[in-house]
Write a protein that holds these residues in place. Structure first.
Motif, mmCIF file in Angstrom:
data_model
loop_
_atom_site.group_PDB
_atom_site.id
_atom_site.type_symbol
_atom_site.label_atom_id
_atom_site.label_comp_id
_atom_site.label_asym_id
_atom_site.label_seq_id
_atom_site.Cartn_x
_atom_site.Cartn_y
_atom_site.Cartn_z
ATOM 1 N N VAL A 30 -0.067 13.953 0.367
ATOM 2 C CA VAL A 30 1.248 13.376 0.081
ATOM 3 C C VAL A 30 2.083 14.330 -0.765
ATOM 4 O O VAL A 30 3.288 14.492 -0.552
ATOM 5 N N SER B 16 -1.710 -0.264 -4.365
ATOM 6 C CA SER B 16 -2.440 0.354 -3.260
ATOM 7 C C SER B 16 -3.912 -0.031 -3.212
ATOM 8 O O SER B 16 -4.596 0.296 -2.236
ATOM 9 N N ASN C 115 0.821 -1.205 0.000
ATOM 10 C CA ASN C 115 0.000 0.000 0.000
ATOM 11 C C ASN C 115 0.858 1.259 0.000
ATOM 12 O O ASN C 115 0.630 2.201 -0.785
ATOM 13 N N GLN C 116 1.866 1.294 0.870
ATOM 14 C CA GLN C 116 2.700 2.487 0.981
ATOM 15 C C GLN C 116 3.666 2.641 -0.199
ATOM 16 O O GLN C 116 3.914 3.751 -0.666
ATOM 17 N N ALA D 93 4.734 3.945 6.114
ATOM 18 C CA ALA D 93 4.672 5.072 5.184
ATOM 19 C C ALA D 93 5.852 6.018 5.392
ATOM 20 O O ALA D 93 6.463 6.497 4.428
ATOM 21 N N ASN E 25 0.991 1.026 9.794
ATOM 22 C CA ASN E 25 0.994 1.659 8.478
ATOM 23 C C ASN E 25 1.616 3.051 8.446
ATOM 24 O O ASN E 25 2.362 3.361 7.515
ATOM 25 N N LEU F 176 4.715 11.467 2.434
ATOM 26 C CA LEU F 176 3.937 10.247 2.636
ATOM 27 C C LEU F 176 3.706 9.929 4.107
ATOM 28 O O LEU F 176 2.587 9.596 4.518
ATOM 29 N N GLY F 177 4.752 10.015 4.924
ATOM 30 C CA GLY F 177 4.633 9.623 6.326
ATOM 31 C C GLY F 177 3.623 10.443 7.096
ATOM 32 O O GLY F 177 2.742 9.898 7.781
ATOM 33 N N VAL G 168 -0.148 9.912 5.717
ATOM 34 C CA VAL G 168 -0.775 8.663 6.134
ATOM 35 C C VAL G 168 -1.078 8.690 7.633
ATOM 36 O O VAL G 168 -2.103 8.162 8.075
#
Length: 293
Positions: free
Chosen positions: A102, A226, A34-35, A257, A253, A107-108, A111
């Motif tokens: 994002v 994803s 997903n990530q 991410a 998650n 991203l981190g 998420v």
């Protein structure tokens, strides 16, 4: 969602331990897929933008879910249709707001903020001291992530919070749809409607910004990694681990991410941001562990 059980499970005589290990490996692969998919999709932002990438992802998700769910929408009543239509709108908005976040904050963090949605739903379901502590821990993490500073991208954070609200709505609507429609018919129809909604969007993006083969490949890969892979992997995992264990594992998650963003995209985080992510993850893990006990 009801799915046929894996053929031959009883015949193979697999031990509970091996089934559990297989479930853990599958969940880890699902989360990582997903990530990584989101990271690969972000590589197409300069050409397609978040809107274009989300449009392609919706097409891929619709293809997979329609093939699995095999819905019969002509037989739906209005009582079944209206939550499906709402779910379709939330589905598209959730992915669009996440990818927009994002694009702006990495991203981190995106998420992690999105993860507040299911965490809020979980904490709102019960009233006890553990959940109260979890809410305080999560709130501290959010304050750490959203702390005002000159370099903060509040628009990007707003997109992340919108993604969280959409994910919470997605969970609640999915429950309603699941009660009113058998199997995956409701989710599949919602994915199909969402893809139709994004069809003119995709045409506009292509008309204004002619896509490159690399950009389209990244967007399709994002949809597969994803949407398709996690969906099928989660079905497999839920046959081997409990729902509580599944929810507990989901809490990693945001960490995945952050690591994918750091290693794959060079999106480094400050220690305060890591602390905020850790607080949100800890709140979810503690809440799910308490329910399991």
């Amino acid at each position: 969602m009801t799915v046929e059980s894996v053929a031959g499970d009883a015949a193979t005589g697999s031990r509970p331990g091996s089934r559990g290990l297989g479930g853990v490996v599958t969940m880890a692969g699902s989360g990582l897929s997903n990530q990584v998919g989101a990271a690969v999709g972000s590589l197409a932002f300069p050409v397609l933008g978040p809107v274009g990438v989300v449009a392609v992802r919706q097409y891929v998700a619709a293809f997979v879910l329609l093939a699995v769910g095999r819905p019969r929408p002509l037989s739906f009543t209005w009582r079944q249709w209206w939550p499906v239509l709402l779910l379709a709108g939330v589905f598209g908005t959730m992915n669009l707001s996440l990818y927009s976040a994002v694009d702006r904050i990495g991203l981190g963090l995106a998420v992690t903020l999105e993860f507040l949605g299911p965490l809020t739903v979980a904490l709102a379901a019960t009233r006890n001291r553990v959940d109260a502590c979890c809410a305080v821990i999560a709130a501290a993490g959010v304050v750490t992530l959203l702390r005002p500073q000159p370099s903060a991208d509040h628009v990007g954070m707003g997109w992340g919070l919108l993604a969280a609200a959409c994910w919470a709505s997605y969970i609640l609507l999915n429950r309603t749809v699941g009660r009113r429609l058998p199997g995956a018919q409701g989710a599949a129809t919602a994915a199909g409607v969402s893809a139709l909604m994004f069809l003119p969007v995709g045409l506009v993006v292509v008309g204004r910004h002619p896509p490159t083969l690399t950009a389209v490949g990244c967007a399709v890969a994002a949809g597969v990694l994803s949407s398709a892979v996690p969906y099928l992997a989660d079905l497999f995992a839920l046959r081997r681990v409990s729902a509580q264990a599944f929810g507990l594992f989901m809490s990693v998650n945001p960490v995945l991410a952050a690591l994918v963003g750091w290693i794959g995209l060079g999106q480094g985080l400050e220690w305060t941001e890591w602390a905020g992510i850790g607080a949100v993850v800890a709140a979810n893990g503690l809440s799910m562990a308490a329910r399991r006990g």
